[in-house]
Design a protein around this motif. Sequence first.
Motif, PDB file in Angstrom:
ATOM      1  N   GLU A   1     -48.720 -50.188  71.188  1.00  0.00           N
ATOM      2  CA  GLU A   1     -48.968 -49.537  69.964  1.00  0.00           C
ATOM      3  C   GLU A   1     -50.362 -49.331  69.766  1.00  0.00           C
ATOM      4  OE1 GLU A   1     -45.098 -49.611  67.369  1.00  0.00           O
ATOM      5  OE2 GLU A   1     -46.017 -51.527  67.912  1.00  0.00           O
ATOM      6  N   ALA A   2     -51.042 -50.469  69.496  1.00  0.00           N
ATOM      7  CA  ALA A   2     -52.201 -50.508  69.095  1.00  0.00           C
ATOM      8  C   ALA A   2     -53.332 -49.737  70.128  1.00  0.00           C
ATOM      9  CB  ALA A   2     -52.955 -51.996  69.142  1.00  0.00           C
ATOM     10  N   GLY A   3     -52.931 -49.807  71.263  1.00  0.00           N
ATOM     11  CA  GLY A   3     -53.715 -48.819  72.154  1.00  0.00           C
ATOM     12  C   GLY A   3     -53.742 -47.322  71.801  1.00  0.00           C
ATOM     13  N   ARG A   4     -52.316 -47.029  71.570  1.00  0.00           N
ATOM     14  CA  ARG A   4     -52.210 -45.643  71.121  1.00  0.00           C
ATOM     15  C   ARG A   4     -52.960 -45.255  69.939  1.00  0.00           C
ATOM     16  NH1 ARG A   4     -47.192 -46.496  73.550  1.00  0.00           N
ATOM     17  NH2 ARG A   4     -46.166 -46.976  71.690  1.00  0.00           N
ATOM     18  N   PHE A   5     -52.891 -46.089  69.118  1.00  0.00           N
ATOM     19  CA  PHE A   5     -53.571 -45.867  67.747  1.00  0.00           C
ATOM     20  C   PHE A   5     -55.101 -45.847  68.184  1.00  0.00           C
ATOM     21  CE2 PHE A   5     -55.945 -47.610  64.102  1.00  0.00           C
ATOM     22  CZ  PHE A   5     -55.252 -46.931  62.897  1.00  0.00           C
ATOM     23  N   LEU A   6     -55.757 -46.610  68.886  1.00  0.00           N
ATOM     24  CA  LEU A   6     -57.093 -46.415  69.218  1.00  0.00           C
ATOM     25  C   LEU A   6     -57.321 -45.307  70.344  1.00  0.00           C
ATOM     26  CD1 LEU A   6     -57.972 -50.158  69.364  1.00  0.00           C
ATOM     27  CD2 LEU A   6     -58.628 -48.529  67.399  1.00  0.00           C
ATOM     28  N   GLY A   7     -56.571 -44.938  70.897  1.00  0.00           N
ATOM     29  CA  GLY A   7     -56.672 -43.652  72.253  1.00  0.00           C
ATOM     30  C   GLY A   7     -57.044 -44.478  73.193  1.00  0.00           C
ATOM     31  N   LEU A   8     -56.750 -45.880  73.261  1.00  0.00           N
ATOM     32  CA  LEU A   8     -57.059 -46.799  74.521  1.00  0.00           C
ATOM     33  C   LEU A   8     -55.631 -47.074  75.341  1.00  0.00           C
ATOM     34  CD1 LEU A   8     -59.335 -49.449  72.884  1.00  0.00           C
ATOM     35  CD2 LEU A   8     -60.375 -47.292  74.290  1.00  0.00           C
ATOM     36  N   SER A   9     -55.766 -47.714  76.530  1.00  0.00           N
ATOM     37  CA  SER A   9     -54.636 -48.158  77.288  1.00  0.00           C
ATOM     38  C   SER A   9     -54.655 -49.699  76.749  1.00  0.00           C
ATOM     39  CB  SER A   9     -54.779 -48.117  78.669  1.00  0.00           C
ATOM     40  OG  SER A   9     -55.547 -49.180  79.105  1.00  0.00           O
ATOM     41  N   GLY A  10     -53.104 -49.933  76.674  1.00  0.00           N
ATOM     42  CA  GLY A  10     -52.799 -51.238  76.345  1.00  0.00           C
ATOM     43  C   GLY A  10     -53.599 -52.169  77.472  1.00  0.00           C
ATOM     44  N   ARG A  11     -53.699 -51.838  78.630  1.00  0.00           N
ATOM     45  CA  ARG A  11     -54.587 -52.693  79.504  1.00  0.00           C
ATOM     46  C   ARG A  11     -56.017 -52.933  79.168  1.00  0.00           C
ATOM     47  NH1 ARG A  11     -55.232 -56.968  81.885  1.00  0.00           N
ATOM     48  NH2 ARG A  11     -56.406 -56.913  83.881  1.00  0.00           N
ATOM     49  N   THR A  12     -56.548 -51.888  78.502  1.00  0.00           N
ATOM     50  CA  THR A  12     -57.892 -52.100  78.040  1.00  0.00           C
ATOM     51  C   THR A  12     -58.079 -53.177  76.802  1.00  0.00           C
ATOM     52  OG1 THR A  12     -58.542 -49.933  78.687  1.00  0.00           O
ATOM     53  CG2 THR A  12     -59.947 -50.797  76.803  1.00  0.00           C
ATOM     54  N   LEU A  13     -57.142 -53.101  76.062  1.00  0.00           N
ATOM     55  CA  LEU A  13     -57.210 -54.157  74.953  1.00  0.00           C
ATOM     56  C   LEU A  13     -56.675 -55.355  75.295  1.00  0.00           C
ATOM     57  CD1 LEU A  13     -55.087 -52.193  71.937  1.00  0.00           C
ATOM     58  CD2 LEU A  13     -57.347 -52.975  72.257  1.00  0.00           C
ATOM     59  N   GLU A  14     -55.964 -55.627  76.624  1.00  0.00           N
ATOM     60  CA  GLU A  14     -55.731 -56.869  76.886  1.00  0.00           C
ATOM     61  C   GLU A  14     -57.091 -57.320  77.547  1.00  0.00           C
ATOM     62  OE1 GLU A  14     -52.570 -56.286  80.087  1.00  0.00           O
ATOM     63  OE2 GLU A  14     -51.228 -55.892  78.337  1.00  0.00           O
ATOM     64  N   LYS A  15     -57.681 -56.763  78.441  1.00  0.00           N
ATOM     65  CA  LYS A  15     -59.248 -56.877  79.045  1.00  0.00           C
ATOM     66  C   LYS A  15     -60.002 -57.323  77.606  1.00  0.00           C
ATOM     67  CE  LYS A  15     -59.186 -54.097  82.861  1.00  0.00           C
ATOM     68  NZ  LYS A  15     -59.764 -53.101  83.513  1.00  0.00           N
ATOM     69  N   HIS A  16     -60.197 -56.599  76.701  1.00  0.00           N
ATOM     70  CA  HIS A  16     -60.813 -57.063  75.361  1.00  0.00           C
ATOM     71  C   HIS A  16     -60.425 -58.228  75.079  1.00  0.00           C
ATOM     72  CE1 HIS A  16     -63.532 -53.882  74.693  1.00  0.00           C
ATOM     73  NE2 HIS A  16     -62.773 -52.717  74.932  1.00  0.00           N
ATOM     74  N   ARG A  17     -59.238 -58.481  74.853  1.00  0.00           N
ATOM     75  CA  ARG A  17     -58.822 -59.726  74.361  1.00  0.00           C
ATOM     76  C   ARG A  17     -59.432 -60.895  75.293  1.00  0.00           C
ATOM     77  NH1 ARG A  17     -53.346 -57.766  73.582  1.00  0.00           N
ATOM     78  NH2 ARG A  17     -52.808 -59.060  75.634  1.00  0.00           N
TER      79      ARG A  17
END
Length: 86
Positions: free
Chosen positions: A16-32
Amino acid sequence: MIEHDRTPERFLRTAEAGRFLGLSGRTLEKHRTFGTGPTYRKIGGRVVYAVRDLQAWADKGRQTSTSEPRALSPARRLDEVRTFTR
């Protein structure tokens, strides 16, 4: 006496956070993993993001010109980011 906003804070899971930002969930996982992403919380083994933290992180990337230095790092290890931006 100050009246505080009684609206509960909204949390989003990674997808959901990825959709909010226009990113994939995987990209957020990498950022984490690399420590370059928005602030997150672990609750009961689940990762959640506060909407206000997502917005604050996105606001760091606000720019008015392509010649400005990059404000947000790509989802890479910090030592790779330093090499990448030189």
